[in-house]
Enzyme design. Structure first.
Site, mmCIF file in Angstrom:
data_model
loop_
_atom_site.group_PDB
_atom_site.id
_atom_site.type_symbol
_atom_site.label_atom_id
_atom_site.label_comp_id
_atom_site.label_asym_id
_atom_site.label_seq_id
_atom_site.Cartn_x
_atom_site.Cartn_y
_atom_site.Cartn_z
ATOM 1 N N PHE A 102 0.878 -1.170 0.000
ATOM 2 C CA PHE A 102 0.000 0.000 0.000
ATOM 3 C C PHE A 102 0.914 1.217 0.000
ATOM 4 O O PHE A 102 1.797 1.323 0.847
ATOM 5 C CB PHE A 102 -0.875 -0.040 1.260
ATOM 6 N N GLY A 225 -15.301 -1.617 18.630
ATOM 7 C CA GLY A 225 -14.387 -0.496 18.852
ATOM 8 C C GLY A 225 -14.174 -0.268 20.340
ATOM 9 O O GLY A 225 -14.004 -1.228 21.109
ATOM 10 N N ASP A 257 -6.920 -7.000 14.282
ATOM 11 C CA ASP A 257 -6.013 -8.148 14.157
ATOM 12 C C ASP A 257 -5.446 -8.544 15.524
ATOM 13 O O ASP A 257 -5.352 -9.732 15.851
ATOM 14 C CB ASP A 257 -4.861 -7.810 13.197
HETATM 15 N N1 ATP Z 1 -10.435 3.363 21.267
HETATM 16 C C1 ATP Z 1 -10.255 2.120 21.771
HETATM 17 N N2 ATP Z 1 -9.922 1.953 23.069
HETATM 18 C C2 ATP Z 1 -9.736 0.723 23.587
HETATM 19 N N3 ATP Z 1 -9.855 -0.408 22.885
HETATM 20 C C3 ATP Z 1 -10.187 -0.309 21.589
HETATM 21 C C4 ATP Z 1 -10.413 0.950 20.949
HETATM 22 N N4 ATP Z 1 -10.712 0.733 19.648
HETATM 23 C C5 ATP Z 1 -10.685 -0.608 19.482
HETATM 24 N N5 ATP Z 1 -10.375 -1.242 20.636
HETATM 25 C C6 ATP Z 1 -10.254 -2.693 20.865
HETATM 26 O O1 ATP Z 1 -10.000 -3.333 19.639
HETATM 27 C C7 ATP Z 1 -11.064 -4.256 19.317
HETATM 28 C C8 ATP Z 1 -11.317 -4.205 17.828
HETATM 29 O O2 ATP Z 1 -11.708 -2.909 17.493
HETATM 30 P P1 ATP Z 1 -12.670 -2.559 16.273
HETATM 31 O O3 ATP Z 1 -14.034 -3.065 16.526
HETATM 32 O O4 ATP Z 1 -12.514 -1.087 16.032
HETATM 33 O O5 ATP Z 1 -11.986 -3.419 15.097
HETATM 34 P P2 ATP Z 1 -11.942 -3.135 13.544
HETATM 35 O O6 ATP Z 1 -13.039 -2.190 13.163
HETATM 36 O O7 ATP Z 1 -11.907 -4.452 12.888
HETATM 37 O O8 ATP Z 1 -10.540 -2.394 13.392
HETATM 38 P P3 ATP Z 1 -9.460 -2.486 12.228
HETATM 39 O O9 ATP Z 1 -10.095 -3.200 11.078
HETATM 40 O O10 ATP Z 1 -9.126 -1.052 11.954
HETATM 41 O O11 ATP Z 1 -8.325 -3.210 12.824
HETATM 42 C C9 ATP Z 1 -12.236 -3.820 20.165
HETATM 43 O O12 ATP Z 1 -13.054 -4.944 20.459
HETATM 44 C C10 ATP Z 1 -11.547 -3.262 21.402
HETATM 45 O O13 ATP Z 1 -11.197 -4.297 22.294
#
Ligand code: ATP
Ligand code: MG
Length: 330
Positions: A102, A225, A257
């Site tokens: 990327f 998130g 991940d």
């Molecule tokens: N701002 C935050 N503070 C604390 N923990 C977070 C935060 N954002 C994400 N997490 C942790 O990370 C996990 C995965 O986050 P999220 O649901 O945003 O995944 P995603 O959308 O697949 O992210 P990406 O694809 O960008 O890696 C959440 O279940 C939480 O435990």
């Protein structure tokens, strides 16, 4: 424990242009567009979902098997992963293409020019799992992560055919895949990972209701998130696990991940899904707090203390014994 992690392996090349792209664009000459920007910063970050998940598992002391396709340029990245406990012996090398990359340039207004080169990743469809399973002496779970869509389809089919337990993690491919592909990737998975937005993509594109999905998978793990994660099983009330509060959020890339790595590690140690989700959240918050997806390390004492502070003493009692012998890596 034998974990096969299939999916993308890539690097991000991120450049910063101190000016504004728009100052260099002549609107009535766009049909002859040819511009070059003198950038003052280049950062190369290791990534790709499968590599990120493997890195997280390695940080927790496991030795996951990375399954994906790369180019001859993979040497330095491979050394890095091997230093972090990742088994790279089954990675496929393309003879003609470079590792997926990327490339993105961002200007002072945060406007971006970006390109994604899939490159060697398109050869992941040539990988057969059975010889890898034979090499490592079995498999507890195969994670089918975002990758060349034909590779995802092939790995999933092979898991079903050979009876390998598998985790479906289609992530960003949900945006591009049609209902037929998504149904194929999800059906029969023992674990299904996605975030909340992706959960609605799954139901809308497949035409399945939430109950239909739960009838086809063992456990559906939906990350929320900063709100944590929801664990769902057919016939049971959903369980929500809170996230670990972050002290800073400079770059959330790769949190999903890291969550999967923590979840799979705990699951493999025989801990229940709620505890697994807690370990996933704890590992993920380390990624939220640093820039890059493989730039954190697990300092066992501080790591465990933080888990106990959020989830209580029982977390320490169950997870702690698995972290003894883990030496902090830099
Ligand atoms: N701002 C935050 N503070 C604390 N923990 C977070 C935060 N954002 C994400 N997490 C942790 O990370 C996990 C995965 O986050 P999220 O649901 O945003 O995944 P995603 O959308 O697949 O992210 P990406 O694809 O960008 O890696 C959440 O279940 C939480 O435990
Ligand atoms: Mg994600």
């Amino acid at each position: 424990m034998s974990l096969l992690i299939t999916g993308s392996i890539a690097t991000d090349h991120l450049m910063t242009f101190p000016g504004r792209f728009t100052d260099s664009l002549v609107v009535d000459q766009l049909d002859k567009l040819s511009v070059s920007f003198l950038v003052d910063d280049l950062e190369v970050r290791r990534g790709g979902c499968a590599a990120n998940i493997c890195f997280g598992l390695g940080a927790l002391g496991l030795s996951p098997v990375l399954v994906g396709s790369v180019g001859e340029d993979f040497g330095d990245y491979r050394s890095w992963l091997e230093r972090h406990n990742v088994d790279c012996a089954s990675v496929h090398y393309s003879e003609t293409r470079h590792t997926a990359r990327f490339v993105c340039t961002t200007d002072a207004d945060h406007a971006q020019f970006a390109s994604f080169y899939a490159g060697a990743m398109s050869e992941a469809r040539e990988i057969e799992l059975a010889p890898i399973v034979a090499r490592v002496g079995g498999t507890d779970v195969v994670l089918v992560g975002p990758n060349d869509p034909e590779a995802m389809r092939r790995h999933t089919a092979e898991c079903r055919h050979r009876g390998y337990r598998f985790a479906s993690d289609p992530s960003q491919q949900l945006a591009f895949g049609d209902g037929e592909l998504i149904r194929d990737l999800v059906d029969g998975a023992d674990l299904l990972f996605c975030n909340e937005y992706e959960a609605s993509l799954i139901t809308s594109k497949t035409g399945w209701t939430r109950e239909d999905v739960l009838a086809r998978v063992g456990t559906w793990v939906v990350t929320l998130g900063a709100s944590g994660v929801r664990i769902e099983r057919a016939g049971a009330e959903p369980v929500v696990v809170a996230a670990v509060p972050a002290t800073a959020t400079p770059d959330p890339t790769g949190v999903g991940d890291a969550f999967r790595a923590g979840f799979l590690a705990a699951e493999g140690w025989g801990l229940d899904h709620e505890r697994a989700a807690q370990l996933g959240c704890l590992l993920a918050v380390h990624v939220v707090e640093c820039v890059g997806t493989q730039e954190y390390d697990v300092q066992p004492d501080a790591f465990l203390a933080r888990g106990v502070a959020t989830y209580g003493e029982a977390f320490g009692a169950e997870v702690g014994p698995h972290l003894t012998g883990l030496s902090a890596r830099g």
